[in-house]
Design a protein around this motif. Structure first.
Motif, PDB file in Angstrom:
ATOM      1  N   LEU A  52       0.642  -1.348  -0.097  1.00  0.00           N
ATOM      2  CA  LEU A  52       0.175   0.316   0.430  1.00  0.00           C
ATOM      3  C   LEU A  52       1.069   1.212   0.117  1.00  0.00           C
ATOM      4  N   PRO A  53       0.507   1.632  -0.578  1.00  0.00           N
ATOM      5  CA  PRO A  53       1.215   3.471  -0.896  1.00  0.00           C
ATOM      6  C   PRO A  53       0.980   3.920   0.447  1.00  0.00           C
ATOM      7  N   VAL A  54       1.846   5.270   0.903  1.00  0.00           N
ATOM      8  CA  VAL A  54       1.512   5.517   2.362  1.00  0.00           C
ATOM      9  C   VAL A  54       2.377   7.552   2.359  1.00  0.00           C
ATOM     10  N   GLY A  55       1.661   8.396   2.748  1.00  0.00           N
ATOM     11  CA  GLY A  55       2.019   9.578   2.627  1.00  0.00           C
ATOM     12  C   GLY A  55       2.487   9.844   3.668  1.00  0.00           C
ATOM     13  N   MET A  56       1.470  10.710   4.242  1.00  0.00           N
ATOM     14  CA  MET A  56       2.285  11.381   5.760  1.00  0.00           C
ATOM     15  C   MET A  56       1.049  10.746   6.853  1.00  0.00           C
ATOM     16  N   GLY A  57       0.677  10.199   5.964  1.00  0.00           N
ATOM     17  CA  GLY A  57      -0.319   9.546   7.692  1.00  0.00           C
ATOM     18  C   GLY A  57      -1.035   9.897   8.228  1.00  0.00           C
ATOM     19  N   ARG A  58      -1.628  11.031   7.603  1.00  0.00           N
ATOM     20  CA  ARG A  58      -2.678  11.903   7.983  1.00  0.00           C
ATOM     21  C   ARG A  58      -4.574  11.550   7.807  1.00  0.00           C
ATOM     22  N   SER A  59      -4.307  10.496   7.487  1.00  0.00           N
ATOM     23  CA  SER A  59      -5.542   9.858   7.424  1.00  0.00           C
ATOM     24  C   SER A  59      -5.819   9.607   8.793  1.00  0.00           C
ATOM     25  N   TYR A  60      -7.158   9.541   9.403  1.00  0.00           N
ATOM     26  CA  TYR A  60      -7.249   8.816  10.645  1.00  0.00           C
ATOM     27  C   TYR A  60      -7.267   7.249  11.133  1.00  0.00           C
ATOM     28  N   VAL A 121       0.370  17.203   4.057  1.00  0.00           N
ATOM     29  CA  VAL A 121      -0.607  15.544   3.363  1.00  0.00           C
ATOM     30  C   VAL A 121       0.701  16.352   2.219  1.00  0.00           C
ATOM     31  N   THR A 122       0.487  15.130   1.797  1.00  0.00           N
ATOM     32  CA  THR A 122       1.183  14.942   0.009  1.00  0.00           C
ATOM     33  C   THR A 122       0.569  14.695  -0.846  1.00  0.00           C
ATOM     34  N   LEU A 123       0.692  15.338  -1.716  1.00  0.00           N
ATOM     35  CA  LEU A 123      -0.031  15.101  -3.323  1.00  0.00           C
ATOM     36  C   LEU A 123      -0.917  13.799  -3.438  1.00  0.00           C
ATOM     37  N   ALA A 128      -5.368  10.730  -3.842  1.00  0.00           N
ATOM     38  CA  ALA A 128      -6.425   8.503  -2.996  1.00  0.00           C
ATOM     39  C   ALA A 128      -7.722   9.093  -2.376  1.00  0.00           C
ATOM     40  N   ASN A 129      -7.454  10.235  -1.428  1.00  0.00           N
ATOM     41  CA  ASN A 129      -8.227  10.746  -0.546  1.00  0.00           C
ATOM     42  C   ASN A 129      -9.548  11.374  -1.253  1.00  0.00           C
ATOM     43  N   ASP A 130      -9.300  12.089  -2.512  1.00  0.00           N
ATOM     44  CA  ASP A 130      -9.703  13.347  -3.107  1.00  0.00           C
ATOM     45  C   ASP A 130     -10.225  13.978  -2.233  1.00  0.00           C
ATOM     46  N   ILE A 131      -9.520  14.866  -1.284  1.00  0.00           N
ATOM     47  CA  ILE A 131      -9.966  15.775  -0.177  1.00  0.00           C
ATOM     48  C   ILE A 131     -10.231  16.692  -0.591  1.00  0.00           C
ATOM     49  N   HIS A 132     -11.628  17.400   0.590  1.00  0.00           N
ATOM     50  CA  HIS A 132     -12.220  18.637  -0.070  1.00  0.00           C
ATOM     51  C   HIS A 132     -11.436  19.457   0.862  1.00  0.00           C
ATOM     52  N   GLY A 133     -12.139  20.947   0.610  1.00  0.00           N
ATOM     53  CA  GLY A 133     -11.394  22.145   1.681  1.00  0.00           C
ATOM     54  C   GLY A 133     -13.152  23.283   1.580  1.00  0.00           C
ATOM     55  N   LEU A 407     -20.227   8.106   4.864  1.00  0.00           N
ATOM     56  CA  LEU A 407     -19.357   9.064   6.082  1.00  0.00           C
ATOM     57  C   LEU A 407     -17.620   8.256   4.898  1.00  0.00           C
ATOM     58  N   TYR A 408     -17.153   9.312   5.550  1.00  0.00           N
ATOM     59  CA  TYR A 408     -15.399   9.355   4.555  1.00  0.00           C
ATOM     60  C   TYR A 408     -14.519   8.260   5.538  1.00  0.00           C
ATOM     61  N   SER A 409     -14.463   7.585   3.756  1.00  0.00           N
ATOM     62  CA  SER A 409     -13.475   6.500   4.591  1.00  0.00           C
ATOM     63  C   SER A 409     -11.844   6.735   4.977  1.00  0.00           C
TER      64      SER A 409
HETATM   65  C1  LIG Z   1      -5.416  17.435  11.588  1.00  0.00           C
HETATM   66  C2  LIG Z   1      -6.260  17.312   9.868  1.00  0.00           C
HETATM   67  C3  LIG Z   1      -7.022  17.734   9.387  1.00  0.00           C
HETATM   68  C4  LIG Z   1      -7.783  17.258   7.737  1.00  0.00           C
HETATM   69  N1  LIG Z   1      -8.511  18.443   7.202  1.00  0.00           N
HETATM   70  C5  LIG Z   1      -9.039  17.444   5.817  1.00  0.00           C
HETATM   71  C6  LIG Z   1      -9.855  18.058   5.112  1.00  0.00           C
HETATM   72  O1  LIG Z   1     -10.385  19.514   5.848  1.00  0.00           O
HETATM   73  N2  LIG Z   1     -10.411  17.550   4.296  1.00  0.00           N
HETATM   74  C7  LIG Z   1     -10.335  16.157   3.859  1.00  0.00           C
HETATM   75  O2  LIG Z   1     -10.603  16.330   2.470  1.00  0.00           O
HETATM   76  N3  LIG Z   1      -8.809  15.836   4.918  1.00  0.00           N
HETATM   77  C8  LIG Z   1      -9.070  15.967   5.805  1.00  0.00           C
HETATM   78  N4  LIG Z   1      -8.065  15.454   6.083  1.00  0.00           N
HETATM   79  C9  LIG Z   1      -7.238  14.353   6.027  1.00  0.00           C
HETATM   80  C10 LIG Z   1      -6.019  14.183   5.135  1.00  0.00           C
HETATM   81  O3  LIG Z   1      -6.109  15.623   4.452  1.00  0.00           O
HETATM   82  C11 LIG Z   1      -6.547  12.831   4.577  1.00  0.00           C
HETATM   83  O4  LIG Z   1      -6.409  11.684   4.745  1.00  0.00           O
HETATM   84  C12 LIG Z   1      -4.880  13.170   3.519  1.00  0.00           C
HETATM   85  O5  LIG Z   1      -6.008  12.077   1.924  1.00  0.00           O
HETATM   86  C13 LIG Z   1      -4.038  12.716   4.086  1.00  0.00           C
HETATM   87  O6  LIG Z   1      -2.587  12.844   2.840  1.00  0.00           O
HETATM   88  P1  LIG Z   1      -1.826  11.920   3.399  1.00  0.00           P
HETATM   89  O7  LIG Z   1      -0.127  12.540   2.782  1.00  0.00           O
HETATM   90  O8  LIG Z   1      -0.960  11.742   5.227  1.00  0.00           O
HETATM   91  O9  LIG Z   1      -1.516  10.498   3.045  1.00  0.00           O
HETATM   92  P2  LIG Z   1      -1.871   9.089   3.856  1.00  0.00           P
HETATM   93  O10 LIG Z   1      -2.907   9.451   5.409  1.00  0.00           O
HETATM   94  O11 LIG Z   1      -0.616   8.366   4.074  1.00  0.00           O
HETATM   95  O12 LIG Z   1      -2.334   8.027   3.042  1.00  0.00           O
HETATM   96  C14 LIG Z   1      -4.292   8.393   2.546  1.00  0.00           C
HETATM   97  C15 LIG Z   1      -4.163   7.615   1.110  1.00  0.00           C
HETATM   98  O13 LIG Z   1      -3.846   7.471  -0.280  1.00  0.00           O
HETATM   99  C16 LIG Z   1      -2.715   7.001  -0.994  1.00  0.00           C
HETATM  100  N5  LIG Z   1      -1.735   7.527  -0.831  1.00  0.00           N
HETATM  101  C17 LIG Z   1      -0.675   8.457  -0.523  1.00  0.00           C
HETATM  102  N6  LIG Z   1       0.077   8.255  -1.105  1.00  0.00           N
HETATM  103  C18 LIG Z   1      -0.241   7.399  -2.308  1.00  0.00           C
HETATM  104  C19 LIG Z   1       0.190   7.765  -4.008  1.00  0.00           C
HETATM  105  N7  LIG Z   1       1.399   7.959  -3.885  1.00  0.00           N
HETATM  106  N8  LIG Z   1      -0.113   7.179  -4.658  1.00  0.00           N
HETATM  107  C20 LIG Z   1      -0.898   6.206  -4.655  1.00  0.00           C
HETATM  108  N9  LIG Z   1      -2.185   6.158  -3.530  1.00  0.00           N
HETATM  109  C21 LIG Z   1      -1.351   7.075  -2.706  1.00  0.00           C
HETATM  110  C22 LIG Z   1      -2.661   5.828   0.726  1.00  0.00           C
HETATM  111  O14 LIG Z   1      -2.783   3.769   0.154  1.00  0.00           O
HETATM  112  C23 LIG Z   1      -4.261   5.824   1.732  1.00  0.00           C
HETATM  113  O15 LIG Z   1      -5.285   5.317   1.096  1.00  0.00           O
HETATM  114  C24 LIG Z   1      -7.574  16.038   7.329  1.00  0.00           C
HETATM  115  C25 LIG Z   1      -6.655  14.882   8.432  1.00  0.00           C
HETATM  116  C26 LIG Z   1      -5.606  16.021   9.673  1.00  0.00           C
HETATM  117  C27 LIG Z   1      -4.604  15.384  10.276  1.00  0.00           C
END
Ligand SMILES: Cc1cc2nc3c(=O)[nH]c(=O)nc-3n(C[C@H](O)[C@H](O)[C@H](O)COP(=O)(O)OP(=O)(O)OC[C@H]3O[C@@H](n4cnc5c(N)ncnc54)[C@H](O)[C@@H]3O)c2cc1C
Length: 453
Positions: A52-60, A121-123, A128-133, A407-409
């Motif tokens: 599994l690819p991981v970035g900053m582990g900022r998912s919960y 968080v990484t690009l 990969a989570n299609d984040i929102h703001g 719910l948000y995965s």
């Molecule tokens: C304080 C806080 C506030 C936040 N606020 C928001 C918010 O407002 N909106 C929102 O949407 N989210 C929010 N988040 C959640 C966060 O933005 C997401 O979980 C984001 O995806 C984390 O990125 P990461 O780099 O830490 O990835 P990780 O948590 O390490 O991984 C997230 C997912 O991305 C995949 N992935 C990572 N890198 C790659 C790659 N190179 N190729 C393919 N897949 C990859 C992983 O397999 C995993 O499924 C927040 C989190 C925190 C801690």
């Protein structure tokens, strides 16, 4: 690019604990650092138990965890590859963080098109989570601003993905939770700004009707989000502060942000966070804004990233960690659903002070498994108290389902397979795009599928 000091602690290779932000669940994996785009798939040759690819582990929860499997740590693959100031399109390796992009972009008069509540968080993780703001109504989600990326599969095949090239892989990978392959690099369309400053307004509200009236009144403003008090009942039920802001149109400083200095170096005892302390905090926070309505310029850092000021603030929940509950409920049932769920939360006495209420707009997400839908979005952290938190999460998940929401995965550690498959009925179609080697503890929990390589 310079590396931030906030990378996950698991930086080395080999067996180690890799924690998500909630620190629950807690699994060890085999860390495989990727420093060059060409490192994958060679780095996993001969390895078993999935990857599994991981970035900053900022998912919960466990979307970025794979128990006993191989975690492809992308943060060393963080080079900026190209930037076109005429179009604002930046190309970078997927392990670059949004903090690093801001350090490059802001001094040049550009900003992220969509940003979450943390810049660490990484690009790749953002795609990969299609984040929102806070600007979902006007900008949609992150994937709407990604013209293209490269996807590499464990068989070594490479695909350029965009809305016109490999569009099905493009849709499956945006919000695809890292399961379709490794994103090696991506493009991101930045937006021009003339100052770091945000024209801010904060307005107190009492109840969901007032919140909804403010949302309509401020629909011309790009960013809106509300803090809501989830502990108080009676006259103070669902009181909160509606926060609105636009990038200032008056030219001002465009300097880089210094590194944060505060960090929580150890776990606080979990008992510090109880209903009395949270209630006191909520009352103080609500009245911190003494006037019912304030308007003043603020820097973008405290506006977008108030929590980034203290690194590792998640340790404040103690070593058991925290759970996040985050739903989106469509307009049809958004108001009644939100009121019912807020009552259930207040009754539980378990809420924390970190509660966010906002609305999602109509711009469709490009991802097959993306979370946002037009309606009300709500997010709340809970401390983990074994006998109370998990049954409560189950109940809240069921209520979300009854009100037609999901719910948000990215924030989840508790969804049942029944809930997930009802929230995302397209999951089986999506599963056809999963890389045979790629899986996550989340995916195995909600589908029962395991890697075939
Ligand atoms: C304080 C806080 C506030 C936040 N606020 C928001 C918010 O407002 N909106 C929102 O949407 N989210 C929010 N988040 C959640 C966060 O933005 C997401 O979980 C984001 O995806 C984390 O990125 P990461 O780099 O830490 O990835 P990780 O948590 O390490 O991984 C997230 C997912 O991305 C995949 N992935 C990572 N890198 C790659 C790659 N190179 N190729 C393919 N897949 C990859 C992983 O397999 C995993 O499924 C927040 C989190 C925190 C801690």
């Amino acid at each position: 690019m310079p590396r931030t000091s906030t990378l996950p602690e698991a930086e080395t290779s080999g067996p180690a604990l890799f924690e998500s932000w909630g620190r629950y669940p807690n699994y060890r994996g085999n860390l495989v650092p990727l420093n060059w785009q060409s490192d994958f798939p060679a780095a996993v040759e001969g390895l078993h138990n999935g990857a599994l690819p991981v970035g900053m582990g900022r998912s919960y929860g466990d979307v970025c965890l794979l128990k006993d499997g191989n975690l492809l740590v992308t943060t060393g693959m963080n080079r900026l590859l190209d930037f076109d100031p005429a179009t604002g399109v930046l190309t970078a390796e997927s392990g670059i963080t949004l903090a690093q992009i801001l350090d490059f972009a802001v001094p040049r008069g550009f900003f992220l098109p969509v940003t979450p509540g943390t810049k660490y968080v990484t690009l790749g993780g953002a795609i990969a989570n299609d984040i929102h703001g806070k600007n979902h109504e006007v900008a949609g989600s992150f994937g709407n601003h990604v013209p293209s990326f490269e996807l590499v599969r464990s068989d070594g095949s490479r695909r350029l993905c965009s809305s016109t090239e490999n569009p099905d892989w493009f849709a499956a990978t945006i919000g695809g939770m890292g399961l379709t392959g490794l994103i090696t690099w991506a493009q991101l369309r930045l937006k021009p700004i003339v100052s770091r400053s945000i024209d801010y307004e904060g307005i107190q509200f009492h109840g969901i009707d007032e919140f909804l009236a403010l949302k309509d009144q401020y629909k011309h403003v790009e960013y809106t989000v509300s803090w809501v008090d989830c502990v108080s009942t009676g006259n103070n039920f669902a009181r909160g502060i509606f926060m609105a802001g636009d990038h200032s149109k008056t030219p001002g400083p465009l300097t880089q942000t210094p590194e944060p200095k505060l960090s929580l170096p150890f776990d606080l005892p979990g008992f510090l966070l109880n209903s009395t302390t949270v209630s006191l905090f909520n009352t103080a926070f609500f009245h911190k804004q003494i006037k019912p309505h304030v308007a003043n310029p603020v820097d973008y850092e405290p506006f977008f990233y108030p929590l980034d000021k203290v690194l590792h603030w998640n340790r404040g929940y103690g070593k058991n960690g925290l759970l996040q509950f985050q739903y989106a409920i469509p307009w049809e049932h958004a108001k009644e659903g939100t009121i019912a769920i807020l009552h259930e939360i207040a009754k539980s006495g378990l809420a924390s002070f970190l509660a966010v209420l906002k609305t999602f707009g109509e711009i469709p997400s490009l991802g097959m498994m993306s979370f946002p839908l037009a309606g009300i979005m709500f997010a709340l952290d809970f401390p983990i108290k074994a006998n109370i938190s998990f049954p409560l999460m189950q109940r809240l998940g069921d209520m979300t389902r009854e009100f037609g929401g999901r719910l948000y995965s990215a924030k989840d550690a508790c969804m049942t397979p029944e809930q997930f498959q009802a929230f995302y009925p397209q999951w089986e179609k999506f599963a056809r795009y999963r890389d045979p080697m790629f899986t996550s503890s989340f995916w195995e929990r909600v589908t029962g599928e395991t890697p075939t390589l």
